[in-house]
Scaffold this motif. Structure first.
Motif, PDB file in Angstrom:
ATOM      1  N   ALA A 247      51.118  54.710  40.130  1.00 37.58           N
ATOM      2  CA  ALA A 247      51.556  55.880  39.307  1.00 37.58           C
ATOM      3  C   ALA A 247      51.285  55.551  37.912  1.00 37.58           C
ATOM      4  CB  ALA A 247      53.029  56.032  39.611  1.00 37.58           C
ATOM      5  N   LEU A 248      51.558  54.288  37.203  1.00 39.08           N
ATOM      6  CA  LEU A 248      51.194  53.903  36.030  1.00 39.08           C
ATOM      7  C   LEU A 248      49.703  54.056  35.898  1.00 39.08           C
ATOM      8  CD1 LEU A 248      51.968  53.173  33.254  1.00 39.08           C
ATOM      9  CD2 LEU A 248      52.259  50.793  34.041  1.00 39.08           C
ATOM     10  N   ILE A 249      48.857  53.917  36.653  1.00 37.86           N
ATOM     11  CA  ILE A 249      47.602  53.860  36.404  1.00 37.86           C
ATOM     12  C   ILE A 249      46.980  55.290  36.140  1.00 37.86           C
ATOM     13  CG2 ILE A 249      45.176  53.721  37.560  1.00 37.86           C
ATOM     14  CD1 ILE A 249      45.991  51.425  39.059  1.00 37.86           C
ATOM     15  N   GLU A 250      47.622  56.052  36.875  1.00 39.97           N
ATOM     16  CA  GLU A 250      47.301  57.789  36.859  1.00 39.97           C
ATOM     17  C   GLU A 250      47.927  58.169  35.281  1.00 39.97           C
ATOM     18  OE1 GLU A 250      48.394  61.953  38.910  1.00 39.97           O
ATOM     19  OE2 GLU A 250      48.810  60.053  40.004  1.00 39.97           O
ATOM     20  N   LYS A 251      49.172  57.661  35.153  1.00 39.91           N
ATOM     21  CA  LYS A 251      49.642  58.194  33.781  1.00 39.91           C
ATOM     22  C   LYS A 251      48.521  57.620  32.552  1.00 39.91           C
ATOM     23  CE  LYS A 251      53.854  57.389  30.811  1.00 39.91           C
ATOM     24  NZ  LYS A 251      55.151  56.532  30.552  1.00 39.91           N
ATOM     25  N   THR A 252      48.351  56.461  32.591  1.00 44.64           N
ATOM     26  CA  THR A 252      47.695  55.541  31.489  1.00 44.64           C
ATOM     27  C   THR A 252      46.478  56.317  31.337  1.00 44.64           C
ATOM     28  OG1 THR A 252      48.804  53.650  31.854  1.00 44.64           O
ATOM     29  CG2 THR A 252      46.629  53.523  30.787  1.00 44.64           C
TER      30      THR A 252
END
Length: 242
Positions: free
Chosen positions: A61-66
């Motif tokens: 999820a953080l990869i996608e957000k970043t």
């Protein structure tokens, strides 16, 4: 003598005899580096390397957000302005990317580590058809070179993958303080190879930058700008040699 009322601007002047003769055969091939024969690792892999280096937690999820934040931050006017001419020097490039990364939550405070992960020897990888083409050109006795807008010597990446001996010369923008389509880059590569620009093919993915080689007398092959994960379509280069 005027042959056309609408001649394109050129940085070379062939003789009248050369203009009337058949187009000469290709004796050398120059390549752009990024998105032509090598590609940067994907965003997820890059962020995972940054996380491993800095100890920061990271999930899907953080990869996608970043990744989304990176795209948004790139469009910020002051960030976009930093990117102009960034490959003219190592300093400009570093300043441009760090100025971009500081607007991304996950990268704030670890901008230097994020930059180092992009510059690592294995952060740039060859396309599946890069080595086969370069080896075939070598077998045929065709000279090869790289003309690329890049902030450091791309030889570190080619050496990592054992391909540095398949390129005869490397002309990189940071060495000259200018970027393509400046004729000096194409001319220098041809001079170092000892070939006539009119007998040289430039292969790249940017019509304005790589296609600008035509103003110096080279022929050009422009690949689609899409982000390829499989073969790049480099085998078509051989068609120019027949």
């Amino acid at each position: 003598m005027i042959y056309s009322l609408f001649d394109s601007a050129v940085a070379y002047q062939p003789t009248e005899a050369e203009q009337a003769e058949p187009v000469p055969p290709i004796e050398a091939v120059l390549f752009d580096f990024s998105n032509t024969i090598f590609k940067l690792i994907d965003v997820g892999t890059w962020l995972q390397r940054v996380a491993a280096e800095t100890g920061r937690p990271l999930d899907a999820a953080l990869i996608e957000k970043t990744a989304a934040q990176l795209g948004e931050a790139y469009r910020i006017p002051e960030v976009a302005a930093l990117q102009v001419g960034r490959d003219k020097s190592a300093e400009q490039h570093r300043r441009a990317l760090l100025g971009w990364f500081e607007h991304v939550d996950f990268l704030q405070g670890v901008e230097a580590e994020a930059y180092a992960a992009i510059a690592a020897p294995d952060a740039w990888v060859p396309y599946p058809d890069t080595e086969p083409l370069l080896r075939e050109l070598r077998r045929r006795g065709i000279k090869t070179g790289i003309v690329s807008d890049f902030p450091w010597d791309v030889g570190v990446h080619m050496e990592y993958f054992g391909l540095d001996d398949l390129i005869d010369v490397r002309v990189v923008s940071y060495q000259f303080g200018t970027e393509k389509p400046d004729p000096v880059l194409f001319r220098t590569a041809c001079e170092r190879l000892g070939v006539d620009p009119r007998r040289t093919l430039m292969v790249g993915d940017n019509p304005a930058k790589d296609g600008g080689a035509a103003a110096s007398g080279l022929r050009g092959y422009i690949l689609p700008g899409e982000a390829r994960t499989g073969e790049r379509g480099l085998a078509h280069v051989l068609g120019f040699l027949d």
